[in-house]
Enzyme design. Structure first.
Site, PDB file in Angstrom:
ATOM      1  N   LYS A   1      -6.695 -11.259  -6.627  1.00  0.00           N
ATOM      2  CA  LYS A   1      -7.873 -11.342  -5.779  1.00  0.00           C
ATOM      3  C   LYS A   1      -8.963 -10.401  -6.294  1.00  0.00           C
ATOM      4  CE  LYS A   1      -9.128 -11.025  -0.876  1.00  0.00           C
ATOM      5  NZ  LYS A   1      -8.637 -10.722   0.487  1.00  0.00           N
TER       6      LYS A   1
ATOM      7  N   LYS B   1     -12.349  -4.328  -5.397  1.00  0.00           N
ATOM      8  CA  LYS B   1     -13.128  -3.149  -5.792  1.00  0.00           C
ATOM      9  C   LYS B   1     -12.268  -2.118  -6.507  1.00  0.00           C
ATOM     10  CE  LYS B   1     -12.366  -1.109  -1.237  1.00  0.00           C
ATOM     11  NZ  LYS B   1     -11.553  -2.231  -0.753  1.00  0.00           N
TER      12      LYS B   1
ATOM     13  N   LYS C   1       0.808  -1.220   0.000  1.00  0.00           N
ATOM     14  CA  LYS C   1       0.000   0.000   0.000  1.00  0.00           C
ATOM     15  C   LYS C   1       0.841   1.269   0.000  1.00  0.00           C
ATOM     16  CE  LYS C   1      -4.115  -1.986   2.136  1.00  0.00           C
ATOM     17  NZ  LYS C   1      -5.073  -1.913   3.265  1.00  0.00           N
TER      18      LYS C   1
END
Length: 327
Positions: free
Chosen positions: A192, A195, A111
């Site tokens: 995976k 969104k 991240k």
């Protein structure tokens, strides 16, 4: 009774990966464990969240817990931010976590990569995650592949604290399910379902319309083999679809393989879409009824009180062990 804690972060619209990896499992486990299912809204703000969206998504996740079948009379459902013991214990446990451990966290590295600025909360939130678990003396925690590292840190911090100050925390064990723990993207079975994928057909959301669900599964990638066969090494895309079918139909994978033997992918994908729709529609109906209701407010308020009773006892024990003055 064995105790379980888990939660889904309200940082976006929940997709069927969240159902397969969490909600479906929660509904079953509530009958086997003293269960605490929380909405980790404090974790969501490690990156910026629009306040209005955070408010609504927090309610959405709690409502989806109930709509999916979690019974608030059997399990405790609450918002993390409404139980202040989480942040208090989180600070105490930061004294036990090491800089090097946090720096090695895979999610932090992913991240923060390429970012000019990164909040300190993004770096330290695994310690708050440890506090979430240890506050309730949880014996078991459902985890996916991407959370194993965080549970290992939780166990390390708990052991370090217990060795230094005396036995205070229970050592949690992981619960790892075989089917549904990691549903992959419909456009790329190596990633995976997410969104954040710009391809809107890669992901089926919990609140998608039947029309959207049918369209997304019709566009799902397969292969040129034409056989509905479960083999992640050779047929990852098809295996992902079979696993979704198994999650939503509650049927064993060999049964699904046998049913579609020799039929090709067209019929399989059409019927897969209907299986998912049949499971989601009653969930969607109950969700709409409860999400903005006073009933949900009462459930969350009661859940926070029940959670705080357990959390407060653990926090007091930890403070006493460390030598803080308590009354």
């Amino acid at each position: 009774m064995k105790r379980l804690l888990s939660g889904i972060k309200p940082s976006g619209d929940l997709n069927i990966g969240g159902y397969g990896g969490a909600l479906r499992q929660y509904v079953k486990l509530q009958h086997e464990y003293d269960s605490y299912f929380f909405v980790p809204d404090l974790h969501a703000v490690t990156v910026y969240q629009d306040p209005k969206e955070l408010y609504q998504r927090s309610r959405d996740i709690a409502a989806l817990y109930i709509a999916s079948g979690i019974d608030p009379d059997k399990a405790t459902i609450f918002l993390q931010s409404q139980v202040p013991e989480h942040t208090q214990l989180g600070w105490l446990l930061e004294t036990q976590a090491h800089f090097g451990e946090l720096k090695r966290m895979t999610q932090f590295k992913e991240k923060s990569a390429g970012q000019d600025t990164v909040s300190s909360a993004l770096f330290t939130y695994p310690v708050l995650m440890a506090a979430d678990v240890l506050l309730y003396q949880a014996t078991h925690v459902p985890v996916g592949d991407d959370q194993k590292q965080h549970l290992e840190l939780t166990r390390d911090v708990a052991e370090r604290f217990n060795n230094r100050y005396g036995r205070t925390f229970t050592m949690p064990e992981p619960i790892i399910q075989d089917i549904g723990s990691r549903i992959m993207g419909l456009d790329d079975p190596s990633k995976k379902m997410s969104k954040s994928n710009p391809n809107r057909n890669s992901c089926v959301h919990m609140m998608d319309t039947p029309e959207d669900i049918r369209k997304k599964f019709s566009k799902a990638v397969t292969d040129s083999d034409g056989q509905v066969r479960y083999d992640w090494e050779q047929k990852a895309a098809v295996s992902n679809l079979i696993e979704i079918y198994s999650v939503f139909s509650e049927e064993e994978i060999p049964v699904i393989e046998k049913r579609y033997e020799g039929q090709g992918y067209g019929t399989f994908k059409k019927e897969l879409a209907e299986v998912v729709i049949d499971k989601l529609q009653p969930i969607q109906e109950k969700f709409r009824r409860i999400v903005n209701s006073s009933e949900l407010d009462l459930i969350l308020s009661d859940g926070a009180k029940r959670a705080s009773e357990i959390a407060g006892t653990t926090l007091l024990a930890a403070k006493k062990a460390m030598g803080f003055v308590t009354f």
